[in-house]
Scaffold this motif. Sequence first.
Motif, PDB file in Angstrom:
ATOM      1  N   THR A 173     -64.831  26.991 -21.315  1.00 47.62           N
ATOM      2  CA  THR A 173     -64.651  28.115 -20.078  1.00 47.62           C
ATOM      3  C   THR A 173     -65.312  29.285 -20.748  1.00 47.62           C
ATOM      4  N   GLY A 174     -65.701  29.226 -21.739  1.00 47.14           N
ATOM      5  CA  GLY A 174     -66.835  30.582 -22.097  1.00 47.14           C
ATOM      6  C   GLY A 174     -65.770  32.462 -22.326  1.00 47.14           C
ATOM      7  N   PHE A 175     -66.409  32.772 -22.975  1.00 49.10           N
ATOM      8  CA  PHE A 175     -65.985  34.366 -23.214  1.00 49.10           C
ATOM      9  C   PHE A 175     -67.437  35.289 -23.711  1.00 49.10           C
ATOM     10  N   PRO A 176     -67.759  36.048 -22.128  1.00 51.49           N
ATOM     11  CA  PRO A 176     -69.027  36.486 -22.272  1.00 51.49           C
ATOM     12  C   PRO A 176     -68.637  38.014 -23.068  1.00 51.49           C
ATOM     13  N   TRP A 177     -67.573  38.268 -23.429  1.00 53.31           N
ATOM     14  CA  TRP A 177     -67.635  39.567 -23.046  1.00 53.31           C
ATOM     15  C   TRP A 177     -68.077  40.709 -24.266  1.00 53.31           C
ATOM     16  N   ALA A 178     -68.640  41.615 -24.432  1.00 57.31           N
ATOM     17  CA  ALA A 178     -69.615  41.915 -24.878  1.00 57.31           C
ATOM     18  C   ALA A 178     -71.216  41.619 -25.110  1.00 57.31           C
ATOM     19  N   GLU A 179     -72.097  40.937 -24.031  1.00 60.82           N
ATOM     20  CA  GLU A 179     -73.338  40.704 -23.980  1.00 60.82           C
ATOM     21  C   GLU A 179     -73.931  42.351 -24.832  1.00 60.82           C
ATOM     22  N   PHE A 204     -53.528  30.789 -19.050  1.00 58.49           N
ATOM     23  CA  PHE A 204     -53.747  28.949 -19.238  1.00 58.49           C
ATOM     24  C   PHE A 204     -53.446  29.006 -20.631  1.00 58.49           C
ATOM     25  N   VAL A 205     -53.005  27.716 -21.232  1.00 53.53           N
ATOM     26  CA  VAL A 205     -52.449  27.820 -22.793  1.00 53.53           C
ATOM     27  C   VAL A 205     -54.299  26.560 -22.847  1.00 53.53           C
ATOM     28  N   PRO A 206     -54.795  26.501 -23.683  1.00 56.30           N
ATOM     29  CA  PRO A 206     -56.262  26.208 -23.836  1.00 56.30           C
ATOM     30  C   PRO A 206     -55.557  25.095 -25.114  1.00 56.30           C
ATOM     31  N   ALA A 207     -56.063  23.983 -24.975  1.00 66.09           N
ATOM     32  CA  ALA A 207     -55.108  23.135 -25.559  1.00 66.09           C
ATOM     33  C   ALA A 207     -53.479  22.731 -26.183  1.00 66.09           C
ATOM     34  N   PRO A 208     -52.506  23.180 -25.180  1.00 67.32           N
ATOM     35  CA  PRO A 208     -51.650  23.051 -25.330  1.00 67.32           C
ATOM     36  C   PRO A 208     -50.880  22.552 -26.737  1.00 67.32           C
ATOM     37  N   TRP A 209     -51.185  21.530 -27.069  1.00 68.84           N
ATOM     38  CA  TRP A 209     -50.537  21.091 -28.356  1.00 68.84           C
ATOM     39  C   TRP A 209     -50.915  21.966 -29.185  1.00 68.84           C
ATOM     40  N   LEU A 210     -52.188  22.741 -29.525  1.00 68.89           N
ATOM     41  CA  LEU A 210     -52.037  23.603 -30.464  1.00 68.89           C
ATOM     42  C   LEU A 210     -51.731  24.835 -30.864  1.00 68.89           C
ATOM     43  N   PHE A 211     -51.941  25.487 -29.556  1.00 69.24           N
ATOM     44  CA  PHE A 211     -51.539  26.121 -29.470  1.00 69.24           C
ATOM     45  C   PHE A 211     -50.337  27.625 -28.053  1.00 69.24           C
ATOM     46  N   GLY A 212     -49.662  26.072 -27.742  1.00 70.11           N
ATOM     47  CA  GLY A 212     -48.469  26.597 -26.733  1.00 70.11           C
ATOM     48  C   GLY A 212     -47.436  27.118 -28.117  1.00 70.11           C
ATOM     49  N   TRP A 213     -47.050  27.294 -28.707  1.00 77.60           N
ATOM     50  CA  TRP A 213     -46.469  27.939 -29.337  1.00 77.60           C
ATOM     51  C   TRP A 213     -46.465  29.671 -29.332  1.00 77.60           C
ATOM     52  N   MET A 214     -47.731  30.269 -28.795  1.00 80.38           N
ATOM     53  CA  MET A 214     -48.092  31.116 -28.618  1.00 80.38           C
ATOM     54  C   MET A 214     -47.217  31.808 -27.239  1.00 80.38           C
ATOM     55  N   TYR A 224     -57.662  34.323  -0.988  1.00 77.35           N
ATOM     56  CA  TYR A 224     -58.743  34.389  -2.838  1.00 77.35           C
ATOM     57  C   TYR A 224     -57.614  34.554  -3.998  1.00 77.35           C
ATOM     58  N   LYS A 225     -58.344  32.393  -4.204  1.00 76.65           N
ATOM     59  CA  LYS A 225     -57.454  32.047  -5.131  1.00 76.65           C
ATOM     60  C   LYS A 225     -58.100  32.086  -6.807  1.00 76.65           C
ATOM     61  N   LYS A 226     -58.122  32.985  -7.581  1.00 77.18           N
ATOM     62  CA  LYS A 226     -58.920  33.240  -8.927  1.00 77.18           C
ATOM     63  C   LYS A 226     -58.597  31.713  -9.767  1.00 77.18           C
ATOM     64  N   GLN A 227     -60.628  31.986  -9.934  1.00 83.98           N
ATOM     65  CA  GLN A 227     -60.526  30.407 -10.203  1.00 83.98           C
ATOM     66  C   GLN A 227     -61.039  30.344 -11.846  1.00 83.98           C
ATOM     67  N   HIS A 228     -61.123  31.351 -12.277  1.00 80.49           N
ATOM     68  CA  HIS A 228     -61.362  31.473 -13.572  1.00 80.49           C
ATOM     69  C   HIS A 228     -60.418  32.633 -14.249  1.00 80.49           C
ATOM     70  N   LEU A 229     -59.845  31.743 -14.811  1.00 76.97           N
ATOM     71  CA  LEU A 229     -59.011  31.850 -15.140  1.00 76.97           C
ATOM     72  C   LEU A 229     -58.720  32.704 -17.063  1.00 76.97           C
ATOM     73  N   VAL A 230     -57.623  33.559 -17.437  1.00 77.44           N
ATOM     74  CA  VAL A 230     -58.291  33.982 -19.259  1.00 77.44           C
ATOM     75  C   VAL A 230     -57.119  33.132 -19.601  1.00 77.44           C
ATOM     76  N   PRO A 231     -58.278  32.692 -21.062  1.00 73.38           N
ATOM     77  CA  PRO A 231     -56.999  31.976 -21.729  1.00 73.38           C
ATOM     78  C   PRO A 231     -56.724  32.373 -22.924  1.00 73.38           C
ATOM     79  N   PHE A 232     -55.541  32.007 -22.703  1.00 66.51           N
ATOM     80  CA  PHE A 232     -53.982  32.482 -23.327  1.00 66.51           C
ATOM     81  C   PHE A 232     -53.126  33.577 -23.231  1.00 66.51           C
ATOM     82  N   GLY A 233     -53.802  33.997 -21.264  1.00 65.13           N
ATOM     83  CA  GLY A 233     -53.272  35.196 -20.798  1.00 65.13           C
ATOM     84  C   GLY A 233     -52.256  33.967 -19.781  1.00 65.13           C
TER      85      GLY A 233
END
Length: 496
Positions: A139-145, A325-335, A314-323
């Motif tokens: 999903t990308g994180f292009p902060w500080a290009e 939605f949870v990418p790989a819930p099996w690994l990061f769900g605890w957070m 308008y429905k936001k389409q590019h969601l913030v990982p860990f904020g």
Amino acid sequence: MFIRRLAGLASLAALGAASVFSFAPLYLGPLMPVSLVAWLWATATAPNARAAALAGYVWGLGYFVANIHWIYISLHTFGGMPGWMAAGCTLLLSAYMALFPALAAWLGRKLPSPGSLRLPLLLPTLFCASEWLRGTLFTGFPWAEIGTSQIPSWPLAGYAPILGTYGVGWLLLVGTGLLVAQWRRPTRWIAVATLWLAGWGLLNVSWTTPVGQPVKVSLAQSNIAQDMKWETAHYVNNLRVNLQQVQQARGDIIVLPETAIPSFLADVPPWYLDTLRDAAGKRALVLGVPLQGKGASEYYNGAMVLTDPSQPVYKKQHLVPFGEFVPAPWLFGWMYRFLDMPLSGFSRGAVKQAPFVIGPTRLAANICYEDVFGSEIAQALPEATMLVNFSNLAWFDGSWAAEQQLQMSQARALETGRYMLRSTNTGATAIIDERGRVLARLPQRERTVLEGKAVNQTGLTPYGRWQNSPVLLIWLLSLLTLVVGGLRRKTNTNAF
């Protein structure tokens, strides 16, 4: 020897970290080439590809720790994580991000290339390609290009409406590489000076056309602390703040920030929504609000024109990982379970959505860090005549995150040739013109309404038409040419 090596790596990390001063709020764009010289030189002079990758990684670690350190604030101050754990998570994300400049450095020494072009062309192209990959993968994180550091008024920013910030970053690195490779040759200085002068000239080009009269806009900054925004005990007061700001507003378009109403729209008392509409009168009231979907687990971070139910939401389409939605819930769900974030697990909206139609204005919405993604913002063109961003960066209060995102909004305005309106909870609320200049803004952490004017723009910049396709094609052709040239030279050398 070990101490000298360690000191060298520490210097690399420090020079990577120094890049933070090239971004907002300082806007010291010329510091970015100074930081990049360290990466270029360390990569080019490393004894082998492995050493180059290590140097690139250490530089990248310093770069990202400095530029995304504010994640610690959201995790510790507002998320309740112990300091050591929040610092560890921030360092872990920075360590992941540093893999990209490390990969570019490794490939820069592994791939065949004519020797004279390795430093001024191969390394810059690989670095910027790795930035694009960072902004796309998972999903990308292009902060500080690196290209964003030149926005809005340093000369290379003039190329943003043509090649976007990825292209600006590439030209910045190519120019830097030319000087580092052979700084004593006057022709290199002339070439770089020509590149910068041409960019300065492009800054004065009007790529889009203003239409109609300026529109009076009111951008609310509610300044509700993050630890109060979602508390039930403060819910009524939050609604009262919204009403007061709508009553205070004088613009024809009134904008309230992301999740201005901190509950699902369906759960808001109808009398309150009617009161808001009455306060707006014949003016348009646009606000951010969570929207319930068809099922209990389907909900969106949304925005709508409250005063016109016929408008699409308008429905936001590019969601913030860990904020959001949870990418790989099996690994990061605890957070998520640990942080107990409100309304986590949002659903995604459609990639392309119709702008709000408000009189002559076609207002394209984006929420929170969606304005970091240049090609996605350009999807709203050519229909959109103006852009609006709804944000809540109270999660990072006390850091430079809001100022950095403001600069990215400036980049999106410059790339698309459109005004960008920003309504935020705690900052930075601003009106940005089609050249990326901040015309008016509010101080952070102040509850008030920004009054100003914005202009509808039509037409397409080259970037608005093609997005990142031209610069990606340039990189691909450059890499193919360099690699083929390097292989031929190697073959000719072996033949003798």
